[in-house]
Design an enzyme around this catalytic site. Structure first.
Site, mmCIF file in Angstrom:
data_model
loop_
_atom_site.group_PDB
_atom_site.id
_atom_site.type_symbol
_atom_site.label_atom_id
_atom_site.label_comp_id
_atom_site.label_asym_id
_atom_site.label_seq_id
_atom_site.Cartn_x
_atom_site.Cartn_y
_atom_site.Cartn_z
ATOM 1 N N LYS A 194 4.429 2.911 3.690
ATOM 2 C CA LYS A 194 3.369 3.217 2.726
ATOM 3 C C LYS A 194 2.075 2.624 3.260
ATOM 4 O O LYS A 194 1.972 1.423 3.482
ATOM 5 C CB LYS A 194 3.705 2.624 1.358
ATOM 6 C CG LYS A 194 2.595 2.857 0.339
ATOM 7 C CD LYS A 194 3.007 2.423 -1.047
ATOM 8 C CE LYS A 194 1.872 2.638 -2.030
ATOM 9 N NZ LYS A 194 2.239 2.221 -3.385
ATOM 10 N N LYS A 216 -5.339 -3.586 -0.753
ATOM 11 C CA LYS A 216 -3.893 -3.737 -0.595
ATOM 12 C C LYS A 216 -3.493 -3.868 0.880
ATOM 13 O O LYS A 216 -2.337 -3.658 1.240
ATOM 14 C CB LYS A 216 -3.177 -2.572 -1.278
ATOM 15 C CG LYS A 216 -3.441 -2.511 -2.798
ATOM 16 C CD LYS A 216 -2.506 -1.540 -3.519
ATOM 17 C CE LYS A 216 -2.686 -1.608 -5.035
ATOM 18 N NZ LYS A 216 -1.664 -0.818 -5.757
ATOM 19 N N GLU A 232 9.652 -0.927 9.966
ATOM 20 C CA GLU A 232 9.831 -0.961 8.512
ATOM 21 C C GLU A 232 11.099 -0.195 8.117
ATOM 22 O O GLU A 232 11.851 -0.618 7.243
ATOM 23 C CB GLU A 232 8.618 -0.333 7.804
ATOM 24 C CG GLU A 232 7.358 -1.199 7.804
ATOM 25 C CD GLU A 232 7.414 -2.342 6.788
ATOM 26 O OE1 GLU A 232 8.443 -2.495 6.098
ATOM 27 O OE2 GLU A 232 6.433 -3.088 6.690
ATOM 28 N N LYS A 247 4.375 7.724 3.065
ATOM 29 C CA LYS A 247 3.341 7.980 2.057
ATOM 30 C C LYS A 247 2.001 7.500 2.544
ATOM 31 O O LYS A 247 1.930 6.350 2.987
ATOM 32 C CB LYS A 247 3.737 7.226 0.782
ATOM 33 C CG LYS A 247 2.715 7.289 -0.319
ATOM 34 C CD LYS A 247 3.178 6.447 -1.473
ATOM 35 C CE LYS A 247 2.084 6.444 -2.510
ATOM 36 N NZ LYS A 247 2.384 5.572 -3.613
HETATM 37 C C1 PBG Z 1 1.560 1.761 -6.556
HETATM 38 C C2 PBG Z 1 1.638 3.233 -6.307
HETATM 39 C C3 PBG Z 1 0.552 4.003 -5.849
HETATM 40 C C4 PBG Z 1 0.999 5.319 -5.778
HETATM 41 C C5 PBG Z 1 2.351 5.337 -6.179
HETATM 42 N N1 PBG Z 1 2.725 4.020 -6.490
HETATM 43 C C6 PBG Z 1 -0.852 3.652 -5.565
HETATM 44 C C7 PBG Z 1 -1.195 2.388 -4.946
HETATM 45 O O1 PBG Z 1 -0.497 1.854 -4.080
HETATM 46 O O2 PBG Z 1 -2.243 1.874 -5.325
HETATM 47 C C8 PBG Z 1 0.121 6.461 -5.356
HETATM 48 C C9 PBG Z 1 0.607 7.844 -5.545
HETATM 49 C C10 PBG Z 1 -0.445 8.885 -5.475
HETATM 50 O O3 PBG Z 1 -1.612 8.657 -5.061
HETATM 51 O O4 PBG Z 1 -0.129 10.032 -5.842
HETATM 52 N N2 PBG Z 1 2.679 1.031 -6.753
#
Ligand code: PBG
Length: 321
Positions: A194, A216, A232, A247
């Site tokens: 991610k 983040k 990972e 993602k």
């Molecule tokens: C956070 C989370 C995020 C998304 C899913 N879970 C955003 C982030 O990390 O701030 C994003 C999904 C999307 O943009 O469709 N736990």
């Protein structure tokens, strides 16, 4: 010329015969946004294909998805500011509306796949996925909170938990906690690679979950890194992940392809909010054909190697299949 590749493109039927990548409705997972209350069905202005819905509307949305064969869902909660605290304690509280909604959904539709979100950010007054102390995101102190949240979600009836937090070691800790609580059959879809992406903006609008300070980048991956995703993935698989996720999806097709060729485990890809919004915005301006762009984007994600695709376009695609 003896060889003419165009011969295999002469008609729709021959193109269908030689098509390498075919979307199937079971490839698709639809994200849903839950709010507490009744009769709520709010537009999300930066993601006009999704809505913030109370349980009654979520149930009718699921019903209409089932009518087009779509049966996999991932549920995210929008938590009121008054219920947020430093330790995300509402995430496993017995009166949590998200957990109650999951039970109601699974009671009404036992045959669907319902996936949760495991991370502190929707519940955290700091808006981070982990515990914050002196401006730092603490890894090991976050793990027991994630484990407790996961067990509460399994108890509520979620089929699969989805840790989206990117803390080190969380898959193993969650697996142990689930097993100890006798939830051996509850799976883990880990957000393995991610990235710290700009494309989560509309999602954070939807949930009001943007970090209150900082970013983040100490836990989500650097968009410039490719080899690190393999590392990972090795860790998540060793810790017991049932699915590994990349993602965002569209901007990270190389990572999807790498993981698919390196590991024999289902690969999920999250076609995130900002990636869908881009297409919606361009289509609204008349610059793109929505239907065609949507199909091309989601097909590309599957072609790269994704077995399951989380996309806000899931229902539209399912309708057209
Ligand atoms: C956070 C989370 C995020 C998304 C899913 N879970 C955003 C982030 O990390 O701030 C994003 C999904 C999307 O943009 O469709 N736990």
């Amino acid at each position: 010329m003896q060889i003419r590749p165009r011969r295999n493109r002469v008609s729709p039927s021959i193109r269908g015969l030689v098509r390498e990548t075919k979307l199937h409705v079971d490839d698709l997972i639809l994200p849903l946004f839950l709010v507490e209350g009744e009769g709520i069905n709010d537009q999300i202005s930066s993601l006009p294909i999704a809505k913030r819905q109370s349980l009654d509307h979520i149930l009718s949305e699921i019903k209409s998805c089932l009518n087009v064969g779509l049966r996999h869902f991932i549920l995210f909660p929008a938590i009121p500011e008054s219920l947020k605290d430093k330790t995300a304690s509402y995430s496993y509280s017995s009166d949590n509306f998200y957990l109650k909604a999951a039970s109601a959904i699974k009671e009404k539709y036992p045959n669907i796949t319902l996936i949760s979100d495991v991370a502190m950010d929707p519940y955290s007054s700091d808006g981070h996925d982990g515990l914050v102390k002196d401006g730092k995101i603490l890894n090991d102190q976050t793990l027991p909170i994630l484990a407790r949240m996961s067990v509460a979600q399994a108890k509520a009836g979620f089929d699969i938990v989805g840790p989206s937090d990117m803390m080190d070691g969380r898959v193993g800790v969650i697996r142990d906690a689930l097993d100890e609580a006798n939830f051996q059959d509850v799976g883990i879809m880990s957000y393995t690679a991610k990235y710290a992406s700009a494309f989560y903006g509309p999602f954070r609008d939807a949930l009001d979950s943007a970090p209150k300070s900082g970013d983040k980048k100490t836990y989500q991956m650097d968009p410039a890194n490719r080899i690190e995703a393999i590392r990972e993935a090795e860790l998540d698989i060793a810790e017991g992940a049932d699915f590994i996720m990349v993602k965002p999806a569209l901007h990270y097709l190389d990572i999807i392809s790498d993981l698919k060729s390196s590991f024999d485990i289902p690969i999920a890809a999250y076609h995130v909010s900002g990636e869908c919004s881009q297409i919606l915005a361009a289509a609204k301006l008349g610059w793109l054909d929505l239907e065609l762009a949507m199909h091309e984007a989601v097909t590309s994600i599957k072609r790269a190697g994704a077995d399951c695709i989380l996309t806000y376009f899931a229902k539209e695609i399912a309708k057209s299949l």
